[in-house]
Motif scaffolding. Structure first.
Motif, short mmCIF file in Angstrom:
data_model
loop_
_atom_site.label_atom_id
_atom_site.label_comp_id
_atom_site.label_asym_id
_atom_site.label_seq_id
_atom_site.Cartn_x
_atom_site.Cartn_y
_atom_site.Cartn_z
N ARG A 174 -1.43 2.07 9.94
CA ARG A 174 -1.90 0.70 10.17
C ARG A 174 -2.20 0.00 8.84
O ARG A 174 -2.91 0.53 7.98
CB ARG A 174 -3.14 0.72 11.05
N PHE A 175 -1.69 -1.24 8.73
CA PHE A 175 -1.90 -2.02 7.51
C PHE A 175 -2.24 -3.43 7.94
O PHE A 175 -1.45 -4.10 8.60
CB PHE A 175 -0.62 -1.98 6.67
N ARG A 205 -6.19 -0.64 4.61
CA ARG A 205 -5.40 0.47 5.14
C ARG A 205 -6.30 1.68 5.28
O ARG A 205 -6.45 2.49 4.38
CB ARG A 205 -4.21 0.79 4.24
N SER A 240 0.86 -1.19 0.00
CA SER A 240 0.00 0.00 0.00
C SER A 240 0.89 1.23 0.00
O SER A 240 1.85 1.31 0.77
CB SER A 240 -0.89 0.00 1.24
N LYS A 288 -4.01 0.20 -2.48
CA LYS A 288 -3.34 -1.08 -2.36
C LYS A 288 -3.01 -1.61 -3.74
O LYS A 288 -3.70 -1.27 -4.71
CB LYS A 288 -4.22 -2.09 -1.61
N SER A 297 7.56 -1.27 6.45
CA SER A 297 7.18 0.07 6.00
C SER A 297 8.39 0.76 5.39
O SER A 297 9.53 0.40 5.67
CB SER A 297 6.60 0.91 7.14
#
Lengths: 114, 114
Positions: free
Chosen positions: B73-74, B68, B49, B55, B93
């Motif tokens: 936060r994913f 997401r 993402s 995404k 990330s």
């Protein structure tokens, strides 16, 4: 598509011996190159990275890697391994476009013997 | 220090259950990734993402979805878990700008589907 090859699945070296882990990449341009280390049961930690400039890069824990454009290689080296270096090592390539994914090799597991 | 936190280190789920794996990062990174790690196969990208609600499929998206809703936060979702999805799952990330484009990893979630 870019790809990364780590030809050695498993390497065993004696403590105090030198180490070289091989990494070859396939890509049309010079990618950004990384080496990560993963201790058992842990996530990945960055050892070093190459973006541009000096082709010999220094990393953490006494590791270094050399980018060789003519050989499409980015081999990881350490002059004298310690028992704590036993881990799995991953080479990765990526682009500096930010949202481009990193492509990882299949990893090399390093065992250290006394 | 950059911190990527995965909500669980170990999970055991039953076949057919809906499973949620959560990942939170604290560095305001635009890009987030879910990888699956299996012996001999290295890390394979499931989804990534590059912005909230955005995404893209990675190499092995079948059987997975992601969410997401907030930048930090994913979530990875296994809609109906199968034994073939038993694996180590790693979240990462990455900053989207040029320059420092290394990925930072969480500790991993080892998922067992029985």
């Amino acid at each position: 598509a870019q790809s990364v090859t780590q030809p050695d699945i498993h390497i065993t070296v004696s403590e105090g011996a030198s180490l070289e882990l091989r990494c070859n990449y396939s890509y049309g341009a010079t990618p950004y190159l990384f080496w990560y280390v993963q201790s058992p049961g842990q996530g990945l930690q960055l050892l070093l990275k190459y973006f541009s400039g000096d082709t010999l890069v220094q990393g953490i824990k006494g590791f270094e890697a050399e980018f060789k454009r003519s050989q499409s290689s980015f081999n990881l080296r350490k002059p004298s391994v310690h028992w704590s270096d036993a881990a799995e090592y991953f080479c990765a390539v990526g682009l500096d476009f930010g949202n481009e994914k990193l492509t990882f090799g299949t990893g090399t597991r390093l065992t250290i013997i006394p | 220090d950059v911190k990527v936190t995965q909500s669980s280190r170990y999970l055991v789920k039953r076949t057919g259950e809906k499973v949620f794996l959560e990942c939170v990062q604290d560095m305001d990174h635009e890009n987030m990734f879910w990888y699956r790690q299996d012996p001999g196969l290295g890390l394979r990208l499931i989804y990534f993402s590059y912005d909230v609600k955005m995404k893209e499929k990675g190499d092995i998206p079948e059987g997975y979805s992601v969410s997401r809703e907030k930048k930090e936060r994913f979530s990875l979702i296994l809609e109906s878990a199968s034994t073939s999805q038993t694996s180590m799952y790693l979240c990462a990330s990455r900053y989207q700008g040029s320059g420092s484009t290394e990925a930072f990893f969480g500790q991993g979630t080892r998922l067992t589907v029985v």
